[in-house]
Design a protein around this motif. Structure first.
Motif, PDB file in Angstrom:
ATOM      1  N   TYR A 381       1.090  -1.111   0.107  1.00 24.85           N
ATOM      2  CA  TYR A 381      -0.286  -0.173   0.000  1.00 24.85           C
ATOM      3  C   TYR A 381       0.894   1.121  -0.166  1.00 24.85           C
ATOM      4  O   TYR A 381       1.281   1.699  -0.925  1.00 24.85           O
ATOM      5  CB  TYR A 381      -1.403  -0.412   1.139  1.00 24.85           C
ATOM      6  N   ASN A 382       0.882   1.865   1.260  1.00 22.07           N
ATOM      7  CA  ASN A 382       1.952   3.715   1.024  1.00 22.07           C
ATOM      8  C   ASN A 382       2.417   3.024   1.852  1.00 22.07           C
ATOM      9  O   ASN A 382       3.143   4.052   2.345  1.00 22.07           O
ATOM     10  CB  ASN A 382       0.886   4.395   1.498  1.00 22.07           C
ATOM     11  N   HIS A 403      -0.240  -7.030  -2.262  1.00 18.61           N
ATOM     12  CA  HIS A 403      -0.521  -5.182  -1.938  1.00 18.61           C
ATOM     13  C   HIS A 403       0.176  -4.445  -2.194  1.00 18.61           C
ATOM     14  O   HIS A 403       0.868  -3.824  -1.329  1.00 18.61           O
ATOM     15  CB  HIS A 403      -1.952  -4.694  -1.741  1.00 18.61           C
ATOM     16  N   SER A 417       3.414  -3.781  -9.615  1.00 16.41           N
ATOM     17  CA  SER A 417       2.656  -4.326  -9.005  1.00 16.41           C
ATOM     18  C   SER A 417       2.174  -5.512  -8.751  1.00 16.41           C
ATOM     19  O   SER A 417       2.058  -6.025  -9.711  1.00 16.41           O
ATOM     20  CB  SER A 417       1.766  -3.224  -8.446  1.00 16.41           C
ATOM     21  N   ARG A 421      -3.353  -0.299  -8.310  1.00 11.47           N
ATOM     22  CA  ARG A 421      -3.072   0.427  -7.693  1.00 11.47           C
ATOM     23  C   ARG A 421      -4.618   1.402  -7.424  1.00 11.47           C
ATOM     24  O   ARG A 421      -5.052   1.829  -6.902  1.00 11.47           O
ATOM     25  CB  ARG A 421      -2.271   1.043  -8.015  1.00 11.47           C
ATOM     26  N   ALA A 456      -2.996   2.368  -2.697  1.00 15.18           N
ATOM     27  CA  ALA A 456      -2.709   2.987  -1.957  1.00 15.18           C
ATOM     28  C   ALA A 456      -3.130   3.708  -0.713  1.00 15.18           C
ATOM     29  O   ALA A 456      -2.321   3.577   0.329  1.00 15.18           O
ATOM     30  CB  ALA A 456      -0.291   3.367  -2.261  1.00 15.18           C
TER      31      ALA A 456
END
Length: 467
Positions: A381-382, A403, A417, A421, A456
């Protein structure tokens, strides 16, 4: 006084005559040496009344025999200083050959015979003194003693020294060889050249002088121009390599090649020329970018072919490095900003080190080959998990997480990825998902009241309406 001196001379000559008998046995033919013309060469070494040293070569139509000179007689006549007129001596020597021929024949057949060495023999040293100083003498000969060569090619042979020289003068790089002594007696060029590696230092007519001079230098050699070959050296000129690993060194080319043949991917390097002179594989490969086009044994041929193509390069398989190219293979970047290009990898890296967040890109493979920062960041994610210099290593790590994505710091974009996203919505209705930001936006533009959500960060990053 004159009568007394005359009497002394007569007594001495009689004494000499009495001792001038030689018992010739099988040794005559044993001690003689046969030349490549089939003529037996015999030598008597002595010194004349002037102190000149000379060698006597006695030739006869049927055979030759070793004539034992009498040093006692020579010394007596030397003290009396009787030089002996050349013409008379030559004729008398000829008579001696004639009368002694039968006895010489018997000696060569292995019969022991008594050969009277006549008074004429006392004049032979003076005859040969003239032969040595004037090799065109008319002393008896039954073979062509003088051979004319151009380099190592035999042109013609002669009995007469002057005729041989006159003919040799018609040719460049010619020489006259005395078969009797197997040595050059005339030439119009310096036959021996001295080199240090491939640099010529000096040239000589005489082999011994050339060697003496060469010994003054390290890595020197003497080249016989006539044979186009090294005849002396103080170092191993030929080195055998497998790829770039040195295996052994040799003075002789043929020995080096024979040894090199025992190994695959081997080559013989001539140290003097700093070049390969033999190999059993194609050392040079031609590429356009990263595509191999052709292989060559010879560097120049490889380069000539490579010049036919744009963005081409020649790779030396031995060292696994580019040795020629017609474009700058290496580009230096700071982040995504190109700074400079280079043909040489080391030069590119040296320049890149002057900048922070810099990297060197190999245009041939379109990949980073050096950088001073971790270009690839892995996120879930982030949430940043780890950073890497190598793209493949970064992706391998990212695959361990759901993810996850790999961000290229240079461009600030996702380059891999394992989930979509970007999600496209119309109002609150999800329409489609995308891995790529641009693709998501282009699709969203097809709809009114649409927006793109970054999963994300869980935020709207594009929309065509105001909520």
């Amino acid at each position: 006084m004159r009568k007394r001196l005359s009497l002394v001379v007569k007594l001495l000559l009689v004494f000499a005559f009495l001792f001038s008998f030689t018992f010739v046995t099988n040794q005559t033919s044993t001690e003689a040496a046969t030349t490549n013309q089939g003529v037996t060469k015999v030598i008597y070494k002595g010194e004349d009344w002037k102190g000149y040293h000379y060698d006597i070569y006695l030739n006869h139509a049927d055979t030759q025999a070793l004539v034992y000179g009498y040093k006692t007689i020579g010394k007596i006549l030397s003290k009396l200083k009787i030089p002996g007129p050349y013409k008379i001596a030559s004729k008398m020597a000829g008579l001696a050959f004639k009368f002694e021929a039968p006895a010489i024949k018997k000696a060569d057949k292995g019969h022991g015979v008594i050969i009277p060495v006549t008074i004429t023999r006392l004049l032979i040293p003076w005859v040969d003194m003239y032969k040595t100083q004037y090799p065109d003498s008319d002393a008896p000969s039954n073979y062509n003693r003088y051979e004319v060569y151009q380099y190592s090619k035999k042109l013609k042979s002669f009995k007469n020294y002057n005729e041989a020289i006159a003919y040799a003068k018609l040719w460049d790089h010619s020489r006259v060889v005395d078969v009797a002594s197997n040595s050059d007696v005339w030439s119009n060029y310096d036959r021996y050249e001295v080199y240090q590696y491939s640099k010529k230092l000096k040239s000589f007519k005489n082999y011994n002088e050339a060697v003496a001079y060469a010994k003054l230098w390290d890595h020197s050699r003497v080249v016989d121009v006539a044979l186009n070959a090294d005849v002396w050296s103080n170092y191993d000129r030929y080195e055998v390599y497998q790829y770039s690993k040195k295996l052994k060194t040799f003075k002789n080319y043929n020995e080096a090649v024979a040894y090199a043949k025992l190994w695959d991917h081997s080559r013989v390097v001539d140290v003097a020329l700093n070049a390969d002179v033999w190999s059993n594989y194609d050392r040079y490969e031609v590429y356009q970018y990263s595509k191999k086009l052709k292989t060559f044994k010879n560097y120049n041929e490889a380069v000539a072919y490579a010049k036919l193509w744009d963005h081409s390069r020649v790779v030396d398989v031995a060292s696994n490095s580019d040795v020629w190219s017609n474009y700058d293979r290496y580009e230096v970047y700071q982040y995504n900003n190109k700074l400079k290009t280079f043909k040489d990898y080391n030069a590119a890296v040296g320049y890149a080190k002057l900048w922070d967040h810099s990297r060197v890109v190999d245009v041939a493979s379109n990949a980073d080959v050096w950088s001073n920062y971790d270009r690839y960041e892995v996120y879930q994610y982030n949430n940043k998990l780890k950073t890497f210099k190598d793209y493949n290593v970064a992706v391998g790590y990212a695959k361990l997480w759901d993810h996850s994505r790999v961000v290229d710091v240079a461009s600030g974009a996702d380059i891999w990825s394992n989930y979509d996203r970007y999600e496209v919505y119309q109002y609150d209705k999800k329409l489609k998902t995308f891995k790529n930001y641009t693709e998501a936006v282009n699709y969203a533009k097809l709809w009114d009241h649409s927006r793109v959500v970054d999963v994300a960060s869980n935020t709207v990053i594009w929309s065509n309406y105001t909520p």
